[in-house]
Scaffold this motif. Structure first.
Motif, mmCIF file in Angstrom:
data_model
loop_
_atom_site.group_PDB
_atom_site.id
_atom_site.type_symbol
_atom_site.label_atom_id
_atom_site.label_comp_id
_atom_site.label_asym_id
_atom_site.label_seq_id
_atom_site.Cartn_x
_atom_site.Cartn_y
_atom_site.Cartn_z
ATOM 1 N N ALA A 176 14.164 9.875 -2.871
ATOM 2 C CA ALA A 176 14.237 11.262 -3.350
ATOM 3 C C ALA A 176 15.190 11.379 -4.539
ATOM 4 C CB ALA A 176 14.713 12.148 -2.191
ATOM 5 N N PRO A 179 10.154 2.255 0.958
ATOM 6 C CA PRO A 179 9.525 1.844 -0.300
ATOM 7 C C PRO A 179 10.571 1.070 -1.105
ATOM 8 C CG PRO A 179 10.344 4.072 -0.517
ATOM 9 C CD PRO A 179 10.762 3.593 0.866
ATOM 10 N N GLY A 219 6.238 10.071 -8.068
ATOM 11 C CA GLY A 219 6.283 8.781 -7.364
ATOM 12 C C GLY A 219 6.102 8.913 -5.870
ATOM 13 N N VAL A 220 6.875 8.123 -5.132
ATOM 14 C CA VAL A 220 6.718 8.116 -3.675
ATOM 15 C C VAL A 220 7.184 9.453 -3.069
ATOM 16 C CG1 VAL A 220 8.948 7.007 -3.114
ATOM 17 C CG2 VAL A 220 6.963 6.620 -1.667
ATOM 18 N N PHE A 234 13.535 5.196 -11.621
ATOM 19 C CA PHE A 234 14.967 4.878 -11.777
ATOM 20 C C PHE A 234 15.222 3.461 -12.306
ATOM 21 C CE2 PHE A 234 16.784 8.273 -8.593
ATOM 22 C CZ PHE A 234 16.373 9.279 -9.458
ATOM 23 N N GLY A 272 0.806 -1.224 0.000
ATOM 24 C CA GLY A 272 0.000 0.000 0.000
ATOM 25 C C GLY A 272 0.833 1.266 0.000
ATOM 26 N N ILE A 330 13.112 1.403 -3.168
ATOM 27 C CA ILE A 330 13.969 2.488 -3.679
ATOM 28 C C ILE A 330 14.510 2.131 -5.074
ATOM 29 C CG2 ILE A 330 16.154 3.730 -3.284
ATOM 30 C CD1 ILE A 330 15.598 3.230 -0.273
ATOM 31 N N GLY A 338 9.368 15.554 -6.032
ATOM 32 C CA GLY A 338 9.358 14.981 -7.383
ATOM 33 C C GLY A 338 8.065 14.214 -7.568
HETATM 34 N N1 APR Z 1 3.912 4.307 -1.178
HETATM 35 C C1 APR Z 1 4.791 3.297 -1.384
HETATM 36 N N2 APR Z 1 5.437 3.123 -2.547
HETATM 37 C C2 APR Z 1 5.163 3.992 -3.554
HETATM 38 C C3 APR Z 1 4.259 5.063 -3.417
HETATM 39 C C4 APR Z 1 3.622 5.211 -2.156
HETATM 40 N N3 APR Z 1 2.751 6.194 -1.924
HETATM 41 N N4 APR Z 1 4.217 5.737 -4.597
HETATM 42 C C5 APR Z 1 5.053 5.113 -5.437
HETATM 43 N N5 APR Z 1 5.625 4.055 -4.830
HETATM 44 C C6 APR Z 1 6.589 3.063 -5.305
HETATM 45 C C7 APR Z 1 6.711 2.898 -6.809
HETATM 46 O O1 APR Z 1 5.686 2.036 -7.273
HETATM 47 C C8 APR Z 1 8.073 2.239 -6.915
HETATM 48 O O2 APR Z 1 7.964 0.842 -6.706
HETATM 49 O O3 APR Z 1 7.890 3.479 -4.916
HETATM 50 C C9 APR Z 1 8.848 2.811 -5.731
HETATM 51 C C10 APR Z 1 9.918 3.794 -6.120
HETATM 52 O O4 APR Z 1 9.488 4.515 -7.252
HETATM 53 P P1 APR Z 1 9.786 6.056 -7.470
HETATM 54 O O5 APR Z 1 8.964 6.876 -6.546
HETATM 55 O O6 APR Z 1 9.679 6.346 -8.913
HETATM 56 O O7 APR Z 1 11.319 6.223 -6.951
HETATM 57 P P2 APR Z 1 12.705 5.907 -7.714
HETATM 58 O O8 APR Z 1 12.590 4.843 -8.728
HETATM 59 O O9 APR Z 1 13.711 5.727 -6.620
HETATM 60 O O10 APR Z 1 12.980 7.230 -8.489
HETATM 61 C C11 APR Z 1 13.279 8.399 -7.758
HETATM 62 O O11 APR Z 1 11.550 9.653 -8.788
HETATM 63 O O12 APR Z 1 9.940 11.165 -8.387
HETATM 64 C C12 APR Z 1 11.194 10.988 -8.492
HETATM 65 O O13 APR Z 1 12.045 12.710 -7.042
HETATM 66 C C13 APR Z 1 12.077 11.327 -7.327
HETATM 67 O O14 APR Z 1 13.679 11.811 -8.972
HETATM 68 C C14 APR Z 1 13.326 10.879 -7.963
HETATM 69 C C15 APR Z 1 12.950 9.585 -8.623
#
Ligand code: APR
Length: 244
Positions: A90, A186, A99-100, A193, A72, A188, A97
């Motif tokens: 981050a 989460p 995503g999470v 990425f 979740g 990461i 940004g």
């Molecule tokens: N809770 C838990 N997990 C989440 C949530 C949430 N609310 N929203 C997204 N995720 C999951 C995504 O499904 C993925 O599996 O978090 C994981 C990481 O995805 P990203 O958020 O895209 O992070 P990352 O791949 O590390 O990329 C980081 O994304 O938004 C930008 O500022 C951030 O530039 C950075 C990059």
């Protein structure tokens, strides 16, 4: 009667059932420690799914050094609001940004980006280099702290496994230094990425294992069934499972 006073009175239609007429059914207590029970109760209340638990160390006693998997939204996760932290995936600027990262900033409110802004830049536009971690308050989130880390961009990093390991390790080190007992990550780098999640889950679980004596519980909050199942398979391969 003041509005505050009315809050403590129940009208006939809202009166609670008489406990003598509707006695609570007694259930045997689950076979786990107080800390474990508290964190499961908190997760169930927040609506997170899953909840499988593993021991981080074969030698640690029951309840110490647990790894738990939930499904979740990490922004609703908390254990006690005092010794708990969530980790943000981050970017190096640390100003939010998608995503999470976006979800955490929205839930924490605008004070979070202000707190990030005052984290000193180590070079222009970089507050947290890839693999490092920084800590801030959590503002409107239900946890005490947010730990911000930056995972590798899989196709651009020369050694993405080393960078991802560093991101998990430095987040856990920072948690330990700040008295955090419960931490939730989460997946990461597994979103924008593009880190392959099977490989990422092995690094995530093995770094958590190294902190089995330092942090009471390391949780992973996975956003999809697919990711949850990958983490669960990895945890089953690497760790002894415990009953809920
Ligand atoms: N809770 C838990 N997990 C989440 C949530 C949430 N609310 N929203 C997204 N995720 C999951 C995504 O499904 C993925 O599996 O978090 C994981 C990481 O995805 P990203 O958020 O895209 O992070 P990352 O791949 O590390 O990329 C980081 O994304 O938004 C930008 O500022 C951030 O530039 C950075 C990059």
């Amino acid at each position: 009667m003041s509005r505050a006073a009315t809050r403590f009175f129940l009208t006939p239609s809202t009166r609670l059932p008489n406990p003598l007429l509707f006695p609570k059914r007694r259930r045997p207590p689950p076979p786990c420690t107080g800390a474990t029970r508290a964190s499961f109760a908190a997760m169930a209340a927040s609506g997170l799914g899953g909840g499988e638990a593993f021991r981080l160390s074969a030698s640690a006693g029951a309840g110490a050094g647990a790894l738990k998997l939930f499904k979740g939204d990490i922004t609703v996760w908390s254990v006690d609001g005092a010794t708990d932290a969530i980790v943000n995936a981050a970017n190096e600027r640390m100003l939010g940004g998608g995503g999470v990262d976006g979800a955490i900033h929205r839930a924490a409110g605008p004070e979070l980006v202000q707190a990030c802004r005052i984290v000193p830049e180590v070079k222009p536009g970089v507050r947290c280099p890839t693999g490092e971690a920084r800590i801030t308050p959590a503002f409107k989130l239900p946890v005490s702290r947010v730990i911000h880390t930056v995972g590798p961009i899989y196709d651009m990093d020369r050694q993405p496994d080393v960078s991802l390991n560093n991101a998990y390790t430095n987040s856990l080190k920072l948690a330990k230094e700040n008295g955090i007992q419960y931490i939730a990550f989460p997946a990461i780098s597994c979103g924008v990425f593009r880190y392959p999640p099977e490989e990422a889950s092995k690094i995530a679980v093995s770094t958590a294992q190294q902190f089995s004596k330092d942090i009471k519980e390391v949780h992973f909050v996975l956003f999809s069934d697919e990711l949850y199942n990958i983490w669960r398979e990895t945890a089953k391969e690497m760790l002894p499972q415990v009953e809920k």
